[in-house]
Structures are given as structure tokens and as C-alpha cells.
Design a protein around this motif. Structure first.
Motif, PDB file in Angstrom:
ATOM      1  N   PHE A 178      43.879  44.082  38.461  1.00 49.57           N
ATOM      2  CA  PHE A 178      43.117  42.808  38.244  1.00 49.57           C
ATOM      3  C   PHE A 178      42.109  42.250  39.102  1.00 49.57           C
ATOM      4  N   VAL A 179      40.938  42.089  38.948  1.00 54.39           N
ATOM      5  CA  VAL A 179      40.163  41.333  40.049  1.00 54.39           C
ATOM      6  C   VAL A 179      39.908  39.708  39.685  1.00 54.39           C
ATOM      7  N   ASN A 180      40.411  39.165  40.797  1.00 55.49           N
ATOM      8  CA  ASN A 180      40.492  37.548  40.517  1.00 55.49           C
ATOM      9  C   ASN A 180      39.006  37.186  40.582  1.00 55.49           C
ATOM     10  N   THR A 181      38.859  36.403  39.380  1.00 52.25           N
ATOM     11  CA  THR A 181      37.398  35.617  39.576  1.00 52.25           C
ATOM     12  C   THR A 181      37.508  34.265  39.535  1.00 52.25           C
ATOM     13  N   THR A 182      38.508  33.821  39.638  1.00 49.79           N
ATOM     14  CA  THR A 182      38.662  32.081  39.625  1.00 49.79           C
ATOM     15  C   THR A 182      38.223  31.549  40.613  1.00 49.79           C
ATOM     16  N   ASN A 183      37.573  32.110  41.969  1.00 49.82           N
ATOM     17  CA  ASN A 183      36.890  31.512  42.704  1.00 49.82           C
ATOM     18  C   ASN A 183      35.301  31.594  42.575  1.00 49.82           C
ATOM     19  N   LEU A 184      35.141  32.415  41.812  1.00 50.52           N
ATOM     20  CA  LEU A 184      33.832  32.540  41.566  1.00 50.52           C
ATOM     21  C   LEU A 184      33.214  32.199  39.942  1.00 50.52           C
ATOM     22  N   ASN A 185      33.773  31.100  39.702  1.00 47.63           N
ATOM     23  CA  ASN A 185      33.469  30.619  38.289  1.00 47.63           C
ATOM     24  C   ASN A 185      33.601  31.710  37.348  1.00 47.63           C
ATOM     25  N   PHE A 186      34.654  32.309  37.344  1.00 48.25           N
ATOM     26  CA  PHE A 186      35.168  33.532  36.351  1.00 48.25           C
ATOM     27  C   PHE A 186      33.929  34.613  36.150  1.00 48.25           C
ATOM     28  N   LYS A 187      32.942  34.741  37.260  1.00 44.47           N
ATOM     29  CA  LYS A 187      32.040  35.931  37.284  1.00 44.47           C
ATOM     30  C   LYS A 187      32.523  36.874  38.046  1.00 44.47           C
ATOM     31  N   LEU A 188      32.670  37.916  37.380  1.00 43.32           N
ATOM     32  CA  LEU A 188      32.932  39.431  38.069  1.00 43.32           C
ATOM     33  C   LEU A 188      31.685  39.749  38.869  1.00 43.32           C
ATOM     34  N   THR A 189      31.804  39.981  39.972  1.00 48.97           N
ATOM     35  CA  THR A 189      30.557  40.691  40.586  1.00 48.97           C
ATOM     36  C   THR A 189      30.628  41.804  41.325  1.00 48.97           C
ATOM     37  N   ALA A 190      29.529  42.639  41.600  1.00 46.84           N
ATOM     38  CA  ALA A 190      29.875  43.984  42.020  1.00 46.84           C
ATOM     39  C   ALA A 190      30.357  43.932  43.476  1.00 46.84           C
ATOM     40  N   ASP A 191      30.150  43.042  44.034  1.00 49.43           N
ATOM     41  CA  ASP A 191      31.080  42.837  45.427  1.00 49.43           C
ATOM     42  C   ASP A 191      32.579  42.796  45.496  1.00 49.43           C
ATOM     43  N   LEU A 192      32.889  41.706  44.312  1.00 52.50           N
ATOM     44  CA  LEU A 192      34.551  41.672  44.147  1.00 52.50           C
ATOM     45  C   LEU A 192      34.805  43.150  43.785  1.00 52.50           C
ATOM     46  N   LEU A 193      34.315  43.807  42.810  1.00 51.20           N
ATOM     47  CA  LEU A 193      34.898  45.137  42.469  1.00 51.20           C
ATOM     48  C   LEU A 193      34.764  45.901  43.667  1.00 51.20           C
ATOM     49  N   ARG A 194      33.809  46.135  44.293  1.00 48.68           N
ATOM     50  CA  ARG A 194      33.774  46.763  45.466  1.00 48.68           C
ATOM     51  C   ARG A 194      35.054  46.760  46.375  1.00 48.68           C
ATOM     52  N   ASP A 195      35.307  45.576  46.670  1.00 44.49           N
ATOM     53  CA  ASP A 195      36.708  45.377  47.226  1.00 44.49           C
ATOM     54  C   ASP A 195      37.852  45.899  46.758  1.00 44.49           C
ATOM     55  N   HIS A 196      37.916  46.265  45.533  1.00 42.57           N
ATOM     56  CA  HIS A 196      39.075  46.831  44.928  1.00 42.57           C
ATOM     57  C   HIS A 196      39.196  48.227  44.608  1.00 42.57           C
ATOM     58  N   LEU A 197      37.756  49.121  44.907  1.00 41.92           N
ATOM     59  CA  LEU A 197      37.856  50.263  44.845  1.00 41.92           C
ATOM     60  C   LEU A 197      38.772  51.079  45.778  1.00 41.92           C
ATOM     61  N   THR A 198      39.418  52.291  45.052  1.00 39.74           N
ATOM     62  CA  THR A 198      40.175  53.110  45.787  1.00 39.74           C
ATOM     63  C   THR A 198      39.712  54.602  45.317  1.00 39.74           C
ATOM     64  N   PRO A 199      40.142  55.448  46.030  1.00 37.43           N
ATOM     65  CA  PRO A 199      39.740  56.806  45.463  1.00 37.43           C
ATOM     66  C   PRO A 199      40.332  57.199  44.036  1.00 37.43           C
ATOM     67  N   ALA A 200      41.407  56.304  43.853  1.00 40.30           N
ATOM     68  CA  ALA A 200      41.914  56.626  42.359  1.00 40.30           C
ATOM     69  C   ALA A 200      41.127  55.662  41.083  1.00 40.30           C
ATOM     70  N   THR A 201      40.118  55.087  41.511  1.00 37.25           N
ATOM     71  CA  THR A 201      39.480  54.234  40.489  1.00 37.25           C
ATOM     72  C   THR A 201      38.709  55.118  39.841  1.00 37.25           C
ATOM     73  N   SER A 202      38.796  55.009  38.333  1.00 35.04           N
ATOM     74  CA  SER A 202      38.004  55.673  37.495  1.00 35.04           C
ATOM     75  C   SER A 202      37.071  54.795  36.497  1.00 35.04           C
ATOM     76  N   CYS A 203      37.426  53.700  36.209  1.00 38.55           N
ATOM     77  CA  CYS A 203      36.767  53.002  35.176  1.00 38.55           C
ATOM     78  C   CYS A 203      36.975  51.497  35.387  1.00 38.55           C
ATOM     79  N   ILE A 204      35.870  50.913  34.786  1.00 36.85           N
ATOM     80  CA  ILE A 204      35.574  49.204  34.988  1.00 36.85           C
ATOM     81  C   ILE A 204      35.868  48.698  33.492  1.00 36.85           C
ATOM     82  N   ILE A 205      36.566  47.649  33.212  1.00 33.61           N
ATOM     83  CA  ILE A 205      36.414  47.132  31.794  1.00 33.61           C
ATOM     84  C   ILE A 205      35.490  45.848  32.081  1.00 33.61           C
ATOM     85  N   LEU A 206      34.372  45.731  31.267  1.00 34.47           N
ATOM     86  CA  LEU A 206      33.626  44.634  31.097  1.00 34.47           C
ATOM     87  C   LEU A 206      33.762  43.865  29.801  1.00 34.47           C
ATOM     88  N   PRO A 207      34.536  42.866  29.978  1.00 37.36           N
ATOM     89  CA  PRO A 207      34.517  42.222  28.670  1.00 37.36           C
ATOM     90  C   PRO A 207      33.776  40.917  28.435  1.00 37.36           C
TER      91      PRO A 207
END
Ligand SMILES: Cc1ncc(COP(=O)(O)O)c(C=O)c1O
Length: 380
Positions: free
Chosen positions: A139-168
Motif C-alpha cells: 500500500f502506497v500511502n497517498t494521504t499527504n498528497l491529496n490522495f494523488k498517487l505519483t510516480a515518485d511515491l511509487l518509485r519509493d516502494h519499488l523492489t526487485p519483486a515488484t511486478s504490477c501497479i494497480i491504478l484505480p
């Protein structure tokens, strides 16, 4: 007998929304701002198409992906509405609601150990399927960014196991959406890190100020777009969803879909054909009414001291509560004392603490009455 239950299933909890409803059931004369579905009736011409389908004995299995003319109509709809290009022959699957499209998409792409990034707070329909695949929801917490998921936030959570992003987007529960520039940055990240994107666009017809943009127009080759008629055409009970994917992915998804459900209901498919042809703009009058309710709800919330982030679409506010109570306690107290139902933010995930979800899928009169009751409640 030793209970023989799959370990992942055993771990699943009743959804937080269900737990909340169990707690508040039986309260008389409650105005519910908890509704997650349109309060409009399915348009008449769609109902007639279904009645005709039954009378004409259109009651057998269809092609696994849905009957071809329906897939052609969907292809045309997605093109003129969102500039999406999907071949009806092999890139479109009609499913049992968006829910089954989500299930099919995740089961098709995930392997045990994979990590899936998703914005938080978020609709609770994804994580249980991710865990049933032996994968992990991150879970990528968006509460400090007015609920916007950003590429930078996502990048912070990437690991070698990351395979997929859900964009609802637009989002349930926040109503927030992403614009072209924001989506392009996420698309670039997905390409750079070789990720699949699952874009749940079930609220795409219910956007108020800016046109809906689909990431499927940017990186179709690695995207599964999910849509359907539940919200746009007030058809939640008909169970019609749509999965759009490039041929290499769709041909894998169809296997999962086929062995799971064979096909969507033939009668509902006929109704869907009416929706995607004659009913192409059926959402417009509903959207106009939702827009008025959004304005009313926003005014009331701000007047009563809730913190709001203006929703771009769908029919929800995720509002910060003007109280030091937990979300759950606040929502239970409001239900018991003010007889107004709101979903605690923690029903979505822990990042929803401090918020309640307020749905404006109910009449303007109900909204006005609900906020009068809340005003008295908060004065106490
Ligand atoms: C974001 C989101 N995706 C999917 C669904 C499920 O849609 P359907 O009823 O078409 O299965 C919902 C329902 O509330 C939703 O909010």
C-alpha cells in the motif's frame, strides 16, 4: 474432521465495510451515506433489451469473451469515449462485473512472491485476490498528497519483486483522479521497470471537470484496462464488466476467465449491447445530478469542519473527521446518535484512519437532512 481450508483463504478477514454494517444494523430511520452504487434505475431501453432477449430465448452460453457484436460495440465505445484501441476479435473480454475482471487480471499476471503496488486508501477488492495468488499488496500511502498517487511515491516502494501497479481512477473511496501528465509519469516508470499496470476505470463515465484519460492510450502493451456498466449505467446487479488487454495478455486472461465462469450472462450481455450502442451517453443525466450533489455535499462538509479534497469523479468524498475519535468510533457514534451512516476510512485500509467515506449516491433531500442531523450531533 480437520478443517481443510486453503491457508490464504483462512487468513482472509470479513471486509471492514461488512464489519461496520454488522455493527450498525438495526438502527431505525438512518440516512445512509454509505452507498457504493448508483441510486438510479437502469435505463428503460436497457431493461427492454433484456426482456426481449429472454423472450427470444437468448439464454444459452455465448462465446467465452462475450458475443462478437457486443465486443464490437464495446470497442467502438472505448474508442470514441477514451481513444482506446482494442480489437474486438481478441483483445476484449466481457466479465461478470468489474470484480471478475479484476480477479481474472490478477490471477493471470501474478506469481507467488510478486509485489503489487496500489494507492492507499483504496477499494478493498484487490488485496484479498493478490494474497490468494501468494503475492503481496504494497500500500502506497497517498494521504499527504491529496490522495494523488505519483510516480515518485511509487518509485519509493519499488523492489526487485515488484511486478504490477494497480491504478484505480477515479478512485473509490477518494473520488480523486489522475490527469494526462500524472499518468504519463507513471507510464514511464512502468516501462522503465517492466511493470504491468491494471487500470480499474469503472468510474470513467462519472468525471466532473476534466475528461477521463486512460493509461491504456499510453502503454497499451503492458496495461489491462478494467471497465463495465455497474456505475455508468446503474447496472450493478446485471454483472457486466469489461477487460481490455493487448492480444498477448488477453489470450492468457481468457483461459482464467473461461475456466472460472465460461461467459457472462447472455441476457445481461444483450442488455449491455443496448447500453454500449443506443445508451452510449446514458451516464450524462446521472452525472449532472451527481455533480449537483457533489457541490451540496462539499459545502455541508466544509461548513461542519470536515477536511475535504474535491473529488474529480465517482460519487464519494473521503473527508477528514472534525473529531479526535477514531474513524470507526466516530462512524458508529454518528450512526447511533445522529442516525447518519458513513463508512469509516479504516474499512479501506489503515491509512484511512481519521477519515470517513461519504457517498452522494442518494437524493439531495437525504443529503440535506443527513447534514442537519450531523450538525446537531457535532454541536454536542
Ligand atoms: C473501484 C471499484 N472497482 C470495482 C468495483 C466492482 O464493480 P462491479 O460491481 O462491476 O463488480 C467497484 C465497486 O464498488 C469499485 O468501486
Amino acid at each position: 474432521m480437520t478443517p481443510k481450508i486453503n491457508n490464504e483463504v483462512k487468513q482472509l478477514q470479513l471486509s471492514g465495510i461488512r464489519q461496520f454494517f454488522n455493527r450498525i444494523q438495526g438502527i431505525d430511520d438512518m440516512i445512509s451515506l454509505t452507498i457504493g452504487q448508483p441510486d438510479f434505475a437502469t435505463p428503460e431501453h436497457i431493461k427492454k433489451a433484456a426482456i426481449q432477449a429472454i423472450q427470444n430465448n437468448y439464454t444459452s452460453y455465448t462465446h467465452n469473451a462475450g458475443f462478437l457484436e457486443l465486443r464490437e460495440a464495446i470497442s467502438h465505445f472505448m474508442k470514441i469515449k477514451y481513444e482506446l484501441e482494442y480489437n474486438p476479435a481478441n483483445e476484449i473480454i466481457v466479465t461478470n462485473g468489474a470484480s471478475q475482471a479484476i480477479d481474472t487480471a490478477l490471477r493471470t499476471v501474478l506469481n507467488p512472491g510478486d509485489e503489487v503496488l496500489l494507492p492507499s486508501p483504496v477499494y478493498p477488492g484487490y488485496a484479498p485476490i493478490i494474497s490468494q495468488c501468494g503475492a503481496k499488496a504494497v500500500f502506497v500511502n497517498t494521504t499527504n498528497l491529496n490522495f494523488k498517487l505519483t510516480a515518485d511515491l511509487l518509485r519509493d516502494h519499488l523492489t526487485p519483486a515488484t511486478s504490477c501497479i494497480i491504478l484505480p481512477y477515479p478512485s473509490n473511496p477518494t473520488g480523486v483522479s489522475l490527469d494526462k501528465t500524472e499518468l504519463q509519469a507513471i507510464a514511464d516508470l512502468a516501462v522503465q521497470h517492466d511493470l504491468i499496470v491494471i487500470a480499474d476505470e469503472i468510474y470513467s463515465e462519472l468525471v466532473y471537470d476534466q475528461p477521463h484519460v486512460s493509461i491504456g492510450t499510453m502503454i497499451k502493451d503492458r496495461t489491462i484496462v478494467i471497465n463495465g456498466l455497474s456505475k455508468s449505467h446503474a447496472m450493478t446487479g446485471w454483472r457486466i464488466g469489461v477487460l481490455l488487454a493487448p492480444e498477448w495478455l488477453a489470450k492468457e486472461c481468457i483461459k482464467v476467465h473461461q475456466y472460472n465462469v465460461s461467459c457472462a450472462s447472455s441476457v445481461s450481455q444483450m442488455a449491455a449491447f443496448a447500453a454500449y450502442t443506443a445508451g452510449i451517453n446514458d451516464a450524462f443525466p446521472m452525472r449532472e445530478e451527481y455533480a449537483k450533489r457533489r457541490a451540496i455535499t462539499g459545502q455541508h462538509l466544509r461548513r461542519l469542519g470536515f477536511r475535504t479534497i474535491e473529488p474529480d469523479g465517482a460519487f464519494y468524498f473521503l473527508a477528514g473527521i472534525p473529531s479526535s475519535l477514531s474513524s470507526f468510533d466516530f462512524a458508529v457514534k454518528a450512526a447511533e446518535e445522529a442516525r447518519v451512516g458513513m463508512v469509516p476510512g479504516t474499512a479501506f485500509d489503515p491509512n484511512g484512519e481519521g477519515f470517513v467515506r461519504i457517498s452522494y449516491a442518494c437524493s439531495q433531500d437525504s443529503l440535506n437532512e443527513a447534514f442537519s442531523r450531523l450538525e446537531l450531533f457535532l454541536q454536542k
